[in-house]
Scaffold this active site. Structure first.
Site, short mmCIF file in Angstrom:
data_model
loop_
_atom_site.label_atom_id
_atom_site.label_comp_id
_atom_site.label_asym_id
_atom_site.label_seq_id
_atom_site.Cartn_x
_atom_site.Cartn_y
_atom_site.Cartn_z
N ASP A 304 0.87 -1.18 0.00
CA ASP A 304 0.00 0.00 0.00
C ASP A 304 0.92 1.24 0.00
O ASP A 304 2.15 1.13 0.09
CB ASP A 304 -0.96 -0.01 1.20
C1 BGC Z 1 -5.05 3.32 0.44
C2 BGC Z 1 -5.29 2.34 -0.68
C3 BGC Z 1 -5.21 3.03 -2.01
C4 BGC Z 1 -3.88 3.72 -2.13
C5 BGC Z 1 -3.68 4.44 -3.45
C6 BGC Z 1 -3.82 4.17 0.21
O1 BGC Z 1 -3.75 5.20 1.11
O2 BGC Z 1 -4.95 2.63 1.66
O3 BGC Z 1 -6.53 1.71 -0.51
O4 BGC Z 1 -5.40 2.10 -3.04
O5 BGC Z 1 -3.78 4.69 -1.10
O6 BGC Z 1 -4.49 5.54 -3.58
#
Ligand code: BGC
Length: 760
Positions: A304
């Protein structure tokens, strides 16, 4: 009386039926999609790559175009300099970007990669397509209220059609984290509190996004996230730790990820949280032994957003280099946004701390995936500025958003059959911060959708209702409005009925939006009290990204509709239900507790040794002071404009042999004068087991249309394997014994009940 047998379509919608679906022909197509095919040229390419180019293929960054949509959604990190990003593409330092700005941006970056970089490897473009691209569908949790997984497949497919048309190859969706604590803000993105629904919706969404051919310019790669148990965060605080038994992890939290994988998902995202002391991003057992070893996953795992780097603050990694090594060796193939992999992987390989064969393996997965997406054949296959606008917000997609919107609405209460409202003749006072105006419609986690292109409530009501409509905001979302209450009270006085549109703003759920009190914000509660005091009938239309704890005049309103964030067609979808063009058919995917302090509250809880018997509260029993240990509106609850009754539970036999089946049926009748869709639910309870079992577990459900006066025998087939659970040695077991079974309209309604014996 009609006999109702499970049709193929019902098998998709219903459950116990999950097993049937998993062996269906559709599943065979998906199973094929779940195989990673590695073309011959991939290994030739890997042989020609430098270590830096290999690490570049494992480095994904937020788009830096014009500041980047991504950077507005996530904490500012890394570079926001687009020319520099183009240069990185030229230098082979980038595998792709996410949350960029459409086909124009993608064309510039892709051209740099495939025309000017040494090896001409195409980029991959990713985005958070969570509930629609330009046409916004209900938030995922709301869509689960439809109890219709095939609806989620269709909306994912429609989202894919728009997004792939705008240059997007890969969505960071579906989010399938089981969420049992309503304080957590991210429950809005997922499948709710139940395991069976979570599995069915995970599979349906993957199927919708990926279709049966990943090369199709109408489909894209799905990403199962956040692996794993992100929704188990202690106290519902986002990013918090998860401390959990392996049995519960396997039996509850891991199930939807596995269902997504079985449906053919070829990418996974590691979660931010730790599990039992080890961050998921650095967890070899999770990302490699379980995911690849036990489950046979063949795709790639992405971290993530800066999840690898965050292991430093978590106290698991010493520094960036250590974090890189821990994440990579744990099995996280690709790093999102920290830039750590491209900074440290080459040297970690040179110094022998990371075997080059492992690096090659991750690169192979990523390149093979790009090939499966058709990017080596034509890197511009999804990048087409004309197609981007030609596919945007088509009437058929908006019609689907309206269908999904009305199916997501749950009628919690309808005293004296106040709803549906008459279409004319009366005066309505439409009061509350969500009464009118194009704000808070598309809801949280929307990158490309636009409130301004959505139908607000007042507009939706005006097109369905021909009587007098007085609109008054009455309050801001979290701040009072000067003179607002006085105006609202005056409006209520002039009306026959009050429609009160109140609840949470779009920014009150989603990432980092956990709440300590899951109530209607205080200024709006005051508004509700003042308006209720006028004495007119009140319909509450709740806006919310989670189950709420309703209080005072809100809880006591004559009618309450849970309307979530419904997206582009919000106003029309609500008006369809409000004025009876559509009989509400949604059911709660998450229990509404009686008070915030009950959280985490979920229906599949354990009994404890001191359950309070039915009836008044008793001392020294398991309940909070002065409060029954039950929900105000439980999971599965939802009323219709019909009057549905359950009777005549029948079992095909008093016993269910191991490896056999038993048929459970009940008579369901619509005694009302209006048609209704009923979600008939089957729950079981294992009375005595080697590990205590939940008081109820949903095992199957069917959504059935009932004409007025119609009666049907609704039959379910249970297998002994439907009754298995994860035992003491963390393996699935099926134990003989006595089981309760209910066919009921919700997880806490009695419905009709029987018992049977599972025999060895
Ligand atoms: C979130 C994810 C997301 C990623 C990209 C993160 O902060 O937890 O769910 O896909 O950002 O935007």
């Amino acid at each position: 009386m009609l006999d109702t047998r499970i049709s193929r379509r019902a098998a998709l919608m219903g459950a116990g039926a999950l097993a049937a679906w998993l062996t269906s022909p559709a599943r065979a197509v998906l199973a094929a999609a779940g195989q990673l095919t590695i073309p011959n040229f991939v290994d030739d390419l890997i042989r020609r790559m430098t270590l830096e180019e290999k690490a570049g293929q494992l480095s994904l960054m937020a788009s830096a175009w014009g500041g980047g949509a991504a950077l507005a959604l996530n904490p500012p990190q890394g570079n926001s300099d687009f020319p520099r990003q183009v240069e990185e593409a030229r230098q082979g330092q980038l595998t792709g970007v996410f949350n960029g700005n459409g086909a124009t941006m993608a064309r510039i970056l892709q051209s740099a990669a495939v025309k000017e970089s040494r090896l001409k490897i195409p980029l991959i473009f990713a985005a958070d397509i969570i509930h629609g691209h330009r046409t916004i569908f209900p938030v995922p949790l709301a869509e689960v209220a439809s109890f219709e997984p095939d609806l989620a497949r269709r909306t994912a497919e429609a989202a894919s059609f728009e997004a792939a048309g705008a240059g997007i190859d890969w969505t960071f969706s579906p989010m399938v984290d089981v969420a049992r604590d309503q304080r957590w803000g991210r429950g809005v993105e997922g499948g709710g509190e139940d395991v069976l629904l979570g599995r069915l919706f995970a599979a349906a969404r993957v199927q919708g996004f990926q279709g049966s051919d990943l090369k199709s310019p109408e489909h894209m790669l799905a990403c199962i996230k956040h692996f794993a148990a992100y929704g188990g965060a202690e106290s519902g605080l986002d990013y918090n730790v998860v401390d959990i038994s392996e049995a519960r992890l396997r039996e509850v939290y891991l199930q939807p990820y596995k269902a997504g994988l079985d449906a053919g998902a070829l990418s996974f995202m590691a979660s931010f949280n730790e599990i039992n002391g080890v961050p998921a991003t650095g967890n070899h057992w999770l990302q490699t032994e379980l995911l690849r070893g036990e489950w046979g996953f063949q795709g790639f795992v992405v971290s993530d957003y800066t999840g690898d780097e965050e292991m430093i603050a978590a106290g698991y990694a010493k520094d960036g280099r250590d974090a890189t090594k821990l994440a990579f060796l744990a099995g996280v193939d690709m790093s999102m946004q920290s830039g750590l992999y491209r900074k440290h992987l080459p040297d970690l390989v040179r110094s022998g701390q990371v075997p080059e064969a492992l690096l090659n393996q991750s690169v192979r997965r990523v390149l093979a995936m790009k090939a499966m997406l058709g990017l080596f054949d034509n890197p511009f296959r999804r990048i087409d500025v004309k197609r981007e606008s030609a596919r945007s917000m088509l009437p058929k997609t908006r019609a689907l958003a309206r269908e999904a919107g009305r199916k997501a609405i749950v009628m919690l209460k309808n005293d004296g059959e106040l709803l549906p409202l008459p279409r004319s003749g009366k005066a309505i006072a439409l009061i509350g911060p969500f009464a009118s105006g194009q704000h808070d419609l598309v809801g949280p986690w929307v990158v490309y959708g636009d409130d301004a292109k959505s139908v607000d409530l007042a507009t939706g009501i005006r097109s369905a209702f021909k009587g007098k409509l007085i609109v008054a905001p009455g309050s801001g979302v979290e701040e009072p409005l000067a003179g607002g209450i006085e105006q609202a009270v005056a409006a209520a006085r002039q009306a026959d009925v009050v429609v009160l549109a109140i609840g949470e703003g779009a920014n009150m759920s989603g990432e980092a939006q956990s709440r300590t009190e899951i109530v209607v914000p205080e200024p709006q509660q005051r508004l509700a009290e003042a308006v209720a005091a006028v004495g007119k009938p009140v319909v509450v239309l709740l806006k919310h990204g989670r189950a709420l704890a309703l209080e005072g005049a809100v809880a006591n309103a004559h009618a309450i509709l849970a309307t979530w964030f419904l997206g582009t067609e919000t106003g029309n979808a609500i008006a369809d239900v409000l004025f009876g063009a559509y009989s509400p058919s949604g059911r709660l995917p998450a229990s509404f507790p009686r008070a915030s302090g009950q959280e985490p509250y979920y229906y599949a809880r354990k009994s404890t040794g001191r359950p309070n018997p039915q009836g008044p509260l008793e001392p020294y029993k398991a309940h909070f002071r002065g409060m029954p240990n039950s929900a105000l509106y439980p999971f599965g609850h939802g009323l219709t404009y019909g009057r549905i009754e359950y009777s005549g539970l029948k079992l095909s036999s008093p016993t269910l042999p191991m490896n056999g089946t038993i048929e459970v049926s009940a008579i369901v009748t619509n005694r009302g004068s209006r048609a209704a869709d009923e979600v008939v639910q089957l729950y079981t309870h294992d009375k005595v087991a080697s590990l205590t079992r939940p008081v109820r577990e949903l095992k199957a459900f069917r959504k059935i249309a009932f004409a007025p006066g119609q009666s049907e025998v609704v039959r379910f087939t249970l297998r002994s394997s439907d009754l298995s659970f994860v035992g003491r040695d963390n393996r699935w077991v099926t134990e003989p014994g006595t089981f309760d079974v209910w066919i009921a309209p919700s997880a806490e309604a009695e419905g009709v009940h029987g018992t049977f014996e599972l025999i060895a």
